[in-house]
Design a protein around this motif. Structure first.
Motif, PDB file in Angstrom:
ATOM      1  N   ALA A 291       0.832  -1.211   0.000  1.00  0.00           N
ATOM      2  CA  ALA A 291       0.000   0.000   0.000  1.00  0.00           C
ATOM      3  C   ALA A 291       0.866   1.261   0.000  1.00  0.00           C
ATOM      4  N   ASP A 292       2.056   1.170   0.571  1.00  0.00           N
ATOM      5  CA  ASP A 292       2.997   2.294   0.587  1.00  0.00           C
ATOM      6  C   ASP A 292       3.777   2.409  -0.721  1.00  0.00           C
ATOM      7  N   GLY A 293       3.551   1.491  -1.665  1.00  0.00           N
ATOM      8  CA  GLY A 293       4.214   1.545  -2.967  1.00  0.00           C
ATOM      9  C   GLY A 293       5.557   0.852  -3.033  1.00  0.00           C
ATOM     10  N   LEU A 294       5.886   0.037  -2.055  1.00  0.00           N
ATOM     11  CA  LEU A 294       7.170  -0.674  -2.071  1.00  0.00           C
ATOM     12  C   LEU A 294       7.046  -1.968  -2.883  1.00  0.00           C
ATOM     13  N   ASP A 295       8.085  -2.291  -3.656  1.00  0.00           N
ATOM     14  CA  ASP A 295       8.069  -3.445  -4.549  1.00  0.00           C
ATOM     15  C   ASP A 295       8.764  -4.679  -3.985  1.00  0.00           C
ATOM     16  N   ARG A 296       9.595  -4.482  -2.944  1.00  0.00           N
ATOM     17  CA  ARG A 296      10.387  -5.593  -2.418  1.00  0.00           C
ATOM     18  C   ARG A 296      10.443  -5.509  -0.902  1.00  0.00           C
TER      19      ARG A 296
ATOM     20  N   THR B 155       5.363  -6.930  -5.730  1.00  0.00           N
ATOM     21  CA  THR B 155       4.545  -6.590  -6.893  1.00  0.00           C
ATOM     22  C   THR B 155       4.998  -7.447  -8.075  1.00  0.00           C
ATOM     23  N   PRO B 156       4.105  -7.702  -9.027  1.00  0.00           N
ATOM     24  CA  PRO B 156       4.497  -8.492 -10.202  1.00  0.00           C
ATOM     25  C   PRO B 156       5.671  -7.843 -10.930  1.00  0.00           C
ATOM     26  N   GLY B 157       6.613  -8.674 -11.316  1.00  0.00           N
ATOM     27  CA  GLY B 157       7.772  -8.193 -12.064  1.00  0.00           C
ATOM     28  C   GLY B 157       8.914  -7.666 -11.229  1.00  0.00           C
TER      29      GLY B 157
END
Length: 175
Positions: free
Chosen positions: A107-112, A158-160
């Motif tokens: 939700a905070d936009g972090l991918d990893r 997130t995907p990718g």
């Protein structure tokens, strides 16, 4: 108790501190079993708890950090402070607590996500989708950057999302 229906999903806690950790750890002086490693840990920015019968019985913390890997610099969700009340371990409560952290990180936009763990805890995090990093992570310490003498693992949120090859430098204390 195997399906944990009487436990809540992890919710963000307004108040959390060392006395709460000690209570979940059964009063052990070193509830995370990491004091012998000589690492200075970063306090978590946010705390998530699983509730049962009006009290928190599992916890996981979140602290965003910045890493540099293979010439790339990016933010990660640092997962730490995972602890489950000693009498309730083995019922999937760590999964619930960590899921709360990972959902908040997304939700905070972090991918990893990134965490450090004892070798004995790596199978748990593998079941939660974390992958081991092949080399020790270098992180800030009071005397300057140093390799963290515990295993590090990461998870795409997130995907990718991938993890670049190369040595990892965490630009903060480890979480």
């Amino acid at each position: 108790m195997g399906d944990t229906p009487e436990f809540t999903a992890a919710a963000e806690l307004a108040d959390w501190g060392w006395p709460d950790v000690l209570a979940l750890g059964g009063g052990a002086a070193d509830p995370f079993e990491t004091s012998s490693y000589g690492v200075t840990w970063r306090p978590k920015d946010r705390h998530f708890g699983v509730w049962h019968e009006g009290r928190v019985v599992a916890h996981a913390g979140l602290a965003a950090g910045t890493v540099e890997v293979g010439g790339q610099r990016f933010d990660v969700a640092g997962v730490g402070g995972v602890i489950v009340e000693t009498s309730l371990r083995g019922h999937g409560l760590a999964r619930l607590a960590v899921t709360g952290v990972l959902d908040a990180a997304r939700a905070d936009g972090l991918d990893r996500a990134l965490l450090f763990c004892l070798p004995s805890r790596a199978p748990l995090y593998t079941r939660l989708g974390f992958l081991p990093l092949p080399e020790p992570v270098t992180a800030d310490q009071p005397a300057g950057p140093a390799p963290v003498p515990l295993g590090a693992m990461w998870k795409p949120l997130t995907p990718g999302a991938d993890w670049p090859a190369g040595s990892v430098r965490l630009h903060s204390l480890p979480m």
